[in-house]
Write an enzyme that holds these catalytic residues in place. Structure first.
Site, mmCIF file in Angstrom:
data_model
loop_
_atom_site.group_PDB
_atom_site.id
_atom_site.type_symbol
_atom_site.label_atom_id
_atom_site.label_comp_id
_atom_site.label_asym_id
_atom_site.label_seq_id
_atom_site.Cartn_x
_atom_site.Cartn_y
_atom_site.Cartn_z
ATOM 1 N N SER A 180 76.331 30.843 51.192
ATOM 2 C CA SER A 180 77.330 31.632 50.462
ATOM 3 C C SER A 180 78.238 30.663 49.713
ATOM 4 O O SER A 180 78.264 29.457 50.006
ATOM 5 C CB SER A 180 78.171 32.423 51.472
ATOM 6 O OG SER A 180 79.273 33.044 50.849
ATOM 7 N N TYR A 225 82.360 33.645 59.560
ATOM 8 C CA TYR A 225 81.405 33.660 58.430
ATOM 9 C C TYR A 225 81.355 32.284 57.768
ATOM 10 O O TYR A 225 80.278 31.766 57.476
ATOM 11 C CB TYR A 225 81.839 34.745 57.446
ATOM 12 C CG TYR A 225 80.843 35.050 56.346
ATOM 13 C CD1 TYR A 225 79.712 35.833 56.586
ATOM 14 C CD2 TYR A 225 81.040 34.577 55.046
ATOM 15 C CE1 TYR A 225 78.812 36.126 55.569
ATOM 16 C CE2 TYR A 225 80.144 34.872 54.029
ATOM 17 C CZ TYR A 225 79.034 35.651 54.291
ATOM 18 O OH TYR A 225 78.142 35.940 53.281
HETATM 19 N N1 NAD Z 1 77.137 40.183 48.686
HETATM 20 C C1 NAD Z 1 77.803 39.047 48.566
HETATM 21 O O1 NAD Z 1 78.832 38.988 47.913
HETATM 22 C C2 NAD Z 1 77.275 37.797 49.233
HETATM 23 C C3 NAD Z 1 77.914 36.592 48.919
HETATM 24 C C4 NAD Z 1 77.459 35.427 49.510
HETATM 25 C C5 NAD Z 1 76.397 35.457 50.399
HETATM 26 N N2 NAD Z 1 75.804 36.651 50.685
HETATM 27 C C6 NAD Z 1 74.692 36.628 51.640
HETATM 28 O O2 NAD Z 1 73.563 37.245 51.058
HETATM 29 C C7 NAD Z 1 72.726 37.741 52.091
HETATM 30 C C8 NAD Z 1 72.339 39.173 51.761
HETATM 31 O O3 NAD Z 1 73.492 39.971 51.814
HETATM 32 P P1 NAD Z 1 73.747 41.239 50.876
HETATM 33 O O4 NAD Z 1 74.987 40.983 50.122
HETATM 34 O O5 NAD Z 1 72.533 41.613 50.154
HETATM 35 O O6 NAD Z 1 74.149 42.319 51.996
HETATM 36 P P2 NAD Z 1 73.509 43.726 52.419
HETATM 37 O O7 NAD Z 1 74.365 44.214 53.545
HETATM 38 O O8 NAD Z 1 73.371 44.603 51.225
HETATM 39 O O9 NAD Z 1 72.060 43.313 52.941
HETATM 40 C C9 NAD Z 1 71.875 42.571 54.118
HETATM 41 C C10 NAD Z 1 70.662 43.090 54.851
HETATM 42 O O10 NAD Z 1 70.473 42.310 56.042
HETATM 43 C C11 NAD Z 1 70.104 43.202 57.074
HETATM 44 N N3 NAD Z 1 70.409 42.649 58.387
HETATM 45 C C12 NAD Z 1 71.613 42.525 58.996
HETATM 46 N N4 NAD Z 1 71.482 42.012 60.223
HETATM 47 C C13 NAD Z 1 70.152 41.806 60.415
HETATM 48 C C14 NAD Z 1 69.378 41.289 61.488
HETATM 49 N N5 NAD Z 1 69.951 40.900 62.650
HETATM 50 N N6 NAD Z 1 68.034 41.200 61.341
HETATM 51 C C15 NAD Z 1 67.441 41.609 60.195
HETATM 52 N N7 NAD Z 1 68.121 42.121 59.140
HETATM 53 C C16 NAD Z 1 69.455 42.208 59.258
HETATM 54 C C17 NAD Z 1 70.898 44.458 56.805
HETATM 55 O O11 NAD Z 1 70.326 45.594 57.475
HETATM 56 C C18 NAD Z 1 70.831 44.562 55.287
HETATM 57 O O12 NAD Z 1 69.723 45.339 54.870
HETATM 58 C C19 NAD Z 1 73.521 37.586 53.393
HETATM 59 O O13 NAD Z 1 73.084 36.433 54.071
HETATM 60 C C20 NAD Z 1 74.934 37.405 52.904
HETATM 61 O O14 NAD Z 1 75.730 36.707 53.825
HETATM 62 C C21 NAD Z 1 76.216 37.815 50.128
#
Ligand code: NAD
Length: 276
Positions: A142, A155
């Site tokens: 992230s 986080y």
């Molecule tokens: N959205 C943002 O702004 C952002 C910024 C930086 C990093 N990220 C990272 O990007 C990645 C994806 O996040 P996103 O924004 O698409 O969020 P999201 O919540 O839309 O998708 C995350 C997915 O991971 C799944 N998940 C959660 N725990 C799990 C587990 N134990 N086993 C399997 N699946 C699991 C959830 O069910 C969900 O479908 C994450 O690692 C998040 O930390 C997101």
């Protein structure tokens, strides 16, 4: 610099957000997909999108914290497609709360999914990726793996850990001449369900924080994020910053060193709701 056609790509957390967009974009580019999530409804939507494109897809419920299941799953994916080229360790969760009021179990849960999930996926698939002769590990950290803010200690810890783990692994693969590229992904605010799925320390309103994230902080669509990530994967980049916010804050951290903490602590503490 190779394309994605015919490559077997594994995407965790593929039922929503960045993972879903990555899977669909990989499918459009001719990859074969192994998609997984704990959210089987979201996963079914991703599967339907891939089938509509005509991309071969293997769909499984997988919790990335369950190491034994992950190891078995890696062998199943290899057996199903005959090879594995890429894993996108993308599944993740968010949590907000100051250290003073956050419970140990909340920090452990975030580390379990966001850090150990990445370690489990990397180690489960590494032998298969080496064997493929053309492997790639893409670990989603992230902007918060580069830049720490108040209220995000769990986080921040998990995402800084993913970055360290990934950067070390990349050097090992280079030094040992293994046929595996390694990329660390650092998204800024992406318009996904992450904040809506977030939990928070007692006394904090997770819904209020999610609204603020959706309105003010999430500026890049998951589809755009997927395209940026895949371009970096194609070029076998060590690091990819996703979105203008990630790029600007990365520069600020590099220019100010630890000084950014003094610059941002008051503003961030004011911007983010506090549990006191
Ligand atoms: N959205 C943002 O702004 C952002 C910024 C930086 C990093 N990220 C990272 O990007 C990645 C994806 O996040 P996103 O924004 O698409 O969020 P999201 O919540 O839309 O998708 C995350 C997915 O991971 C799944 N998940 C959660 N725990 C799990 C587990 N134990 N086993 C399997 N699946 C699991 C959830 O069910 C969900 O479908 C994450 O690692 C998040 O930390 C997101």
């Amino acid at each position: 610099m190779q394309g994605f056609a015919g490559k077997v790509a594994v995407v965790t957390g593929a039922g929503s957000g960045i993972g879903q967009a990555l899977a669909v974009e990989l499918g459009r580019r001719g990859a074969k997909l192994a998609i997984s999530d704990v959210d089987t409804e979201g996963l079914a939507v991703t599967e339907a999108k891939l089938k509509a494109i005509g991309a071969p897809v293997k769909t499984d419920r997988l919790n990335v914290t369950e190491r034994e299941a992950f190891l078995l799953y890696a062998d199943e994916v290899k057996a199903h497609f005959g090879k594995v080229n890429q894993i996108y360790n993308n599944a993740g969760i968010a949590f907000t709360g100051d250290v003073e009021v956050t419970q140990f179990k909340d920090i452990e849960r975030v580390m379990d999914v966001d850090f150990w999930g990445v370690v489990n996926g990397t180690k489960a698939f590494l032998p298969h990726l080496i064997e493929s002769g053309d492997g790639h590990i893409i670990n989603v950290s992230s902007l918060f793996g580069i830049f720490a803010v108040p209220g995000q200690s769990a986080y921040n810890a998990a995402k800084f850990a993913v970055r360290g783990f990934t950067e070390s692994l990349r050097q090992e693969m280079i030094a040992k001449k293994r046929p595996v590229a390694v990329t660390a992904v650092h998204p800024g605010g992406i318009k996904t369900a992450i904040a809506r799925n977030m939990t928070a320390a007692e006394g904090l309103d997770a819904g209020e924080i999610a609204q603020m994230f959706d309105k003010k902080l999430a500026n890049t669509t998951p589809e755009r994020a997927a395209k940026i990530i895949l371009e970096a994967v194609r070029k076998k980049k060590a690091r990819v910053l996703v979105g203008p916010d990630a790029k600007v804050l990365d520069v600020i951290v590099r220019v100010t060193g630890s000084g950014y903490q003094r610059l941002f602590s008051s503003a961030m503490a004011k911007a983010l709701p506090n549990a006191h």
